[in-house]
Design a protein around this motif. Structure first.
Motif, PDB file in Angstrom:
ATOM      1  N   SER A 205       0.954  -1.387  -0.106  1.00  0.00           N
ATOM      2  CA  SER A 205       0.118   0.192  -0.069  1.00  0.00           C
ATOM      3  C   SER A 205       0.690   1.250   0.222  1.00  0.00           C
ATOM      4  CB  SER A 205      -0.857   0.028   1.260  1.00  0.00           C
ATOM      5  OG  SER A 205      -1.698   1.086   1.070  1.00  0.00           O
TER       6      SER A 205
ATOM      7  N   ASP B 141      -8.781  -7.193  -2.350  1.00  0.00           N
ATOM      8  CA  ASP B 141      -8.787  -5.858  -2.155  1.00  0.00           C
ATOM      9  C   ASP B 141      -8.276  -4.993  -3.129  1.00  0.00           C
ATOM     10  OD1 ASP B 141     -10.206  -6.371   0.300  1.00  0.00           O
ATOM     11  OD2 ASP B 141      -8.271  -6.076   1.679  1.00  0.00           O
ATOM     12  N   TRP B 142      -7.067  -5.762  -3.696  1.00  0.00           N
ATOM     13  CA  TRP B 142      -6.099  -4.971  -4.924  1.00  0.00           C
ATOM     14  C   TRP B 142      -7.226  -5.031  -6.103  1.00  0.00           C
ATOM     15  CZ3 TRP B 142      -3.297  -2.012  -7.147  1.00  0.00           C
ATOM     16  CH2 TRP B 142      -2.865  -2.313  -8.293  1.00  0.00           C
TER      17      TRP B 142
ATOM     18  N   GLN C 155     -12.116   0.270  -8.528  1.00  0.00           N
ATOM     19  CA  GLN C 155     -12.837   1.640  -8.171  1.00  0.00           C
ATOM     20  C   GLN C 155     -11.867   2.755  -8.911  1.00  0.00           C
ATOM     21  OE1 GLN C 155     -15.535   1.887  -5.759  1.00  0.00           O
ATOM     22  NE2 GLN C 155     -15.173   3.913  -6.949  1.00  0.00           N
ATOM     23  N   THR C 156     -10.513   2.523  -9.103  1.00  0.00           N
ATOM     24  CA  THR C 156      -9.726   3.633  -9.943  1.00  0.00           C
ATOM     25  C   THR C 156     -10.257   3.748 -11.296  1.00  0.00           C
ATOM     26  OG1 THR C 156      -7.957   3.100  -8.359  1.00  0.00           O
ATOM     27  CG2 THR C 156      -7.468   4.516 -10.057  1.00  0.00           C
TER      28      THR C 156
ATOM     29  N   VAL D 276      -0.011   2.475  -3.835  1.00  0.00           N
ATOM     30  CA  VAL D 276      -1.419   3.357  -3.444  1.00  0.00           C
ATOM     31  C   VAL D 276      -1.232   4.506  -2.946  1.00  0.00           C
ATOM     32  CG1 VAL D 276      -3.739   3.269  -2.485  1.00  0.00           C
ATOM     33  CG2 VAL D 276      -2.716   1.064  -3.209  1.00  0.00           C
TER      34      VAL D 276
ATOM     35  N   THR E 259     -10.296  -4.919  -6.117  1.00  0.00           N
ATOM     36  CA  THR E 259     -11.331  -3.925  -5.966  1.00  0.00           C
ATOM     37  C   THR E 259     -10.913  -2.388  -6.063  1.00  0.00           C
ATOM     38  OG1 THR E 259     -12.631  -5.392  -4.367  1.00  0.00           O
ATOM     39  CG2 THR E 259     -13.037  -3.114  -4.107  1.00  0.00           C
ATOM     40  N   TYR E 260      -9.704  -2.215  -5.526  1.00  0.00           N
ATOM     41  CA  TYR E 260      -9.001  -1.062  -5.836  1.00  0.00           C
ATOM     42  C   TYR E 260      -9.001  -0.772  -7.015  1.00  0.00           C
ATOM     43  CZ  TYR E 260      -6.242   3.232  -4.852  1.00  0.00           C
ATOM     44  OH  TYR E 260      -5.634   4.402  -4.908  1.00  0.00           O
TER      45      TYR E 260
END
Length: 215
Positions: free
Chosen positions: A75, A138-139, A145-146, A79, A141-142
């Protein structure tokens, strides 16, 4: 005085924990999480086995702590640098560049930590498998979302298939990790950069394509 002594012990314990996890993340990225053991870590770092056991308690807890630590490192490397970037194709491209740098510059000794341990635990069950699977979800999903934020900001065409583009981009980013140490692929990261630029660029609106080309 007792409080000061306690605080000192806690800080020493935290320092030892950081030292251990720094080593276990590198080991796991090269050899896998099964390469970890309390005894091995104690020997390599010149620590008492009882002290390492007191911090982690079992091999499984050492593995889980290593996964959690790797999530934090990932992260911070991939991120966190995006915090001030506005939504759009440029942010998507910056995320991809960060990931490729994280892998090719060996933030972990073996490249992408999660690529290595995902293959190792893919067919297993249990808490370690679940922790790795959650990190992967989670990755994804991120990334989705981006991409969706870029679409909502007008930088991607309205009908872009966000999950499909996310799948393609992540697959392209992971290709250099699979090919980087094999003969016949001297420039896998450069090849991935060129290929990754096309899916977001192909879905970008006319006014947003320059943001990718100039990034």
């Amino acid at each position: 005085m007792d409080g000061m002594k306690t605080d000192g012990r806690v800080e020493r314990g935290n320092q030892t924990r950081r030292l251990v996890l720094g080593r276990t993340m590198d080991i796991a990225s090269v050899e896998g999480l099964e390469g970890l053991s309390l005894g091995r870590i104690a020997t390599e770092l010149n620590l008492s086995k009882s002290g390492v056991f007191a911090l982690f308690g079992s091999k499984e807890e050492l593995q889980l702590a290593t996964v959690r630590a790797a999530v934090a490192v990932f992260s911070g490397s991939v991120v966190a640098p995006l915090a001030d970037l506005p939504a759009g194709p440029g942010r998507v491209w910056a995320l991809c560049r960060n990931w490729l740098a994280y892998s090719s510059e060996r933030v972990f000794a073996g490249g992408c930590f999660f690529y290595a341990v995902s293959a190792e635990f893919d067919a297993r069950t249990g808490p370690v498998h679940d922790a790795i699977a959650q990190a992967r979800r989670d990755w994804v999903t991120y990334m989705e979302q981006t991409l969706d934020d870029a679409r909502l900001a007008g930088g991607l065409v309205a009908d872009v298939d966000v999950p499909q583009v996310a799948f393609e981009v992540i697959a392209l980013m992971e290709a250099p990790t699979a090919l980087g140490s094999l003969p016949g692929y001297p420039r896998p990261t450069a090849g991935a950069r060129g290929a990754i630029a096309r899916p977001p660029g192909g879905e970008a609106t006319d006014g947003a394509r320059d943001d990718i080309g100039d990034s």
